[in-house]
Design an enzyme around this catalytic site. Structure first.
Site, PDB file in Angstrom:
ATOM      1  N   GLU A  64     -49.101 -19.699  46.770  1.00 43.42           N
ATOM      2  CA  GLU A  64     -48.869 -18.600  47.428  1.00 43.42           C
ATOM      3  C   GLU A  64     -48.742 -18.671  48.887  1.00 43.42           C
ATOM      4  O   GLU A  64     -48.071 -18.132  49.446  1.00 43.42           O
ATOM      5  CB  GLU A  64     -50.243 -17.922  47.389  1.00 43.42           C
ATOM      6  CG  GLU A  64     -50.802 -17.380  46.225  1.00 43.42           C
ATOM      7  CD  GLU A  64     -49.757 -16.150  45.842  1.00 43.42           C
ATOM      8  OE1 GLU A  64     -49.196 -15.564  46.442  1.00 43.42           O
ATOM      9  OE2 GLU A  64     -49.909 -15.642  44.427  1.00 43.42           O
ATOM     10  N   HIS A  95     -42.493 -14.623  44.008  1.00 39.15           N
ATOM     11  CA  HIS A  95     -42.620 -15.447  43.003  1.00 39.15           C
ATOM     12  C   HIS A  95     -41.220 -15.969  42.354  1.00 39.15           C
ATOM     13  O   HIS A  95     -41.384 -16.895  41.711  1.00 39.15           O
ATOM     14  CB  HIS A  95     -43.574 -14.901  41.922  1.00 39.15           C
ATOM     15  CG  HIS A  95     -45.106 -15.182  42.356  1.00 39.15           C
ATOM     16  ND1 HIS A  95     -45.702 -16.144  42.795  1.00 39.15           N
ATOM     17  CD2 HIS A  95     -46.126 -14.342  42.773  1.00 39.15           C
ATOM     18  CE1 HIS A  95     -47.015 -16.217  42.925  1.00 39.15           C
ATOM     19  NE2 HIS A  95     -47.192 -14.952  43.149  1.00 39.15           N
ATOM     20  N   HIS A 111     -43.661  -8.357  45.725  1.00 35.71           N
ATOM     21  CA  HIS A 111     -44.564  -9.520  46.022  1.00 35.71           C
ATOM     22  C   HIS A 111     -44.075 -10.637  44.731  1.00 35.71           C
ATOM     23  O   HIS A 111     -43.490 -11.580  44.961  1.00 35.71           O
ATOM     24  CB  HIS A 111     -45.770  -9.431  45.774  1.00 35.71           C
ATOM     25  CG  HIS A 111     -46.652 -10.824  45.943  1.00 35.71           C
ATOM     26  ND1 HIS A 111     -46.666 -11.671  46.910  1.00 35.71           N
ATOM     27  CD2 HIS A 111     -47.298 -11.259  44.959  1.00 35.71           C
ATOM     28  CE1 HIS A 111     -47.372 -12.882  46.494  1.00 35.71           C
ATOM     29  NE2 HIS A 111     -47.844 -12.549  45.396  1.00 35.71           N
ATOM     30  N   SER A 153     -42.858 -12.959  50.512  1.00 39.61           N
ATOM     31  CA  SER A 153     -42.704 -11.554  50.175  1.00 39.61           C
ATOM     32  C   SER A 153     -43.361 -10.679  51.477  1.00 39.61           C
ATOM     33  O   SER A 153     -43.403  -9.506  51.410  1.00 39.61           O
ATOM     34  CB  SER A 153     -43.307 -11.166  48.954  1.00 39.61           C
ATOM     35  OG  SER A 153     -44.971 -11.695  48.966  1.00 39.61           O
TER      36      SER A 153
HETATM   37 FE   FE2 Z   1     -49.006 -13.865  44.056  1.00 42.95          FE
END
Ligand code: FE2
Length: 272
Positions: A196, A155, A150, A215
């Site tokens: 997010e 990110h 993730h 992700s």
């Molecule tokens: Fe995150």
């Protein structure tokens, strides 16, 4: 009294809860984060196992096929420039060295989830707390909390993007200035729906720049194609919309552009 032998606490429904080998490994990687002393050089190098590598390769191969259609334009460029491939699980230290030169952001290794205010305010100083362990191999498409897949596939391209990283810095600066619970909750909502799960219009198409979508090989497609979930990007509405991190996100906000997204976030943060 039962003494919990593990450093990292997991909920009973976590995919790795009953896997002792997984939990020992996870504890080991969590403890490695204590070697970090504030310098990029001290971010620990993790020697990932073949099983962990297989999980990375499975998720990477599925996402890299979908990303050109659903991820924001800079995502693929970012992954390439950061040297992220399916061959190996990228080291946080190496990613950080490249990222820091472009946007000033540094990934900081941590044992697990960090409380909201502390997590968000770190963005103001260009820090992003990041885990290094890998999700349980039985559920490569799902992790109940952030893991290295993730952090890297979600990110890294955002923190490497000047557009996304400056939005994160605005949220961080606002979090740094306040201890008011209501204001911090609004900032958490903004973080959630923008960093997010944010969507953006690029060249007439809706794409995602949100790490949670980028992700997940299920959400990256769903978030764009399920139009009934889309809402106009209105920062007042976003700040007052609560979320449940344990379920599929059914409300997603679509910004007209990164400039519009940044301006709305900045104005709102300045007004708090
Ligand atoms: Fe995150």
């Amino acid at each position: 009294m039962i003494i919990n032998p593990y450093i990292v606490q997991l909920d009973a429904d976590h995919p790795g809860f009953r896997d002792e080998e997984y939990r020992r490994r996870r504890d080991f990687i969590a403890l490695e984060s204590e070697k970090y002393n504030g310098s990029i050089d001290s971010i620990p190098t993790i020697e990932y196992t073949n099983k962990e590598l297989e999980t990375w390769q499975y998720v990477y191969s599925k996402l890299i096929e979908l990303s050109p259609y659903y991820a924001f334009d800079e995502h693929i460029t970012g992954l390439n420039e950061l040297g992220i491939t399916g061959k190996e699980i990228p080291q946080l230290r190496y990613i950080t060295e490249i990222m820091h030169k472009k946007t000033g952001f540094q990934m900081v290794p941590v044992k697990g989830l960090i409380p909201g205010k502390e997590f968000m305010q770190s963005f103001a100083e260009g820090f992003f707390y990041s885990t290094q362990y890998v999700r349980h191999h039985s559920t490569p498409g799902f992790t109940p909390e952030p893991d290295i897949i993730h952090e890297i596939l979600g990110h890294a391209s955002g923190l490497y993007s000047k557009d996304v990283s400056k939005i994160a810095k605005e949220i961080g600066s606002a979090a740094l200035k306040t201890d008011d619970k209501d204001k911090l909750k609004k900032l958490e909502n903004i973080y959630w729906f923008v960093i997010e799960y944010g969507l953006i219009k690029e060249n007439g198409k809706i794409k995602t720049f949100g790490a949670g979508n980028l992700s997940s090989f299920i959400d990256i497609k769903r978030c764009v194609e399920e139009k009934e979930c889309h809402r106009p990007f209105d920062i007042e509405v976003i700040a007052n919309t609560s979320y449940d991190p344990t379920i599929t996100q059914k409300i997603l906000f679509v910004a007209e552009s990164f400039d519009d997204c940044y301006r709305q976030v900045k104005d709102y943060c300045n007004s708090l």
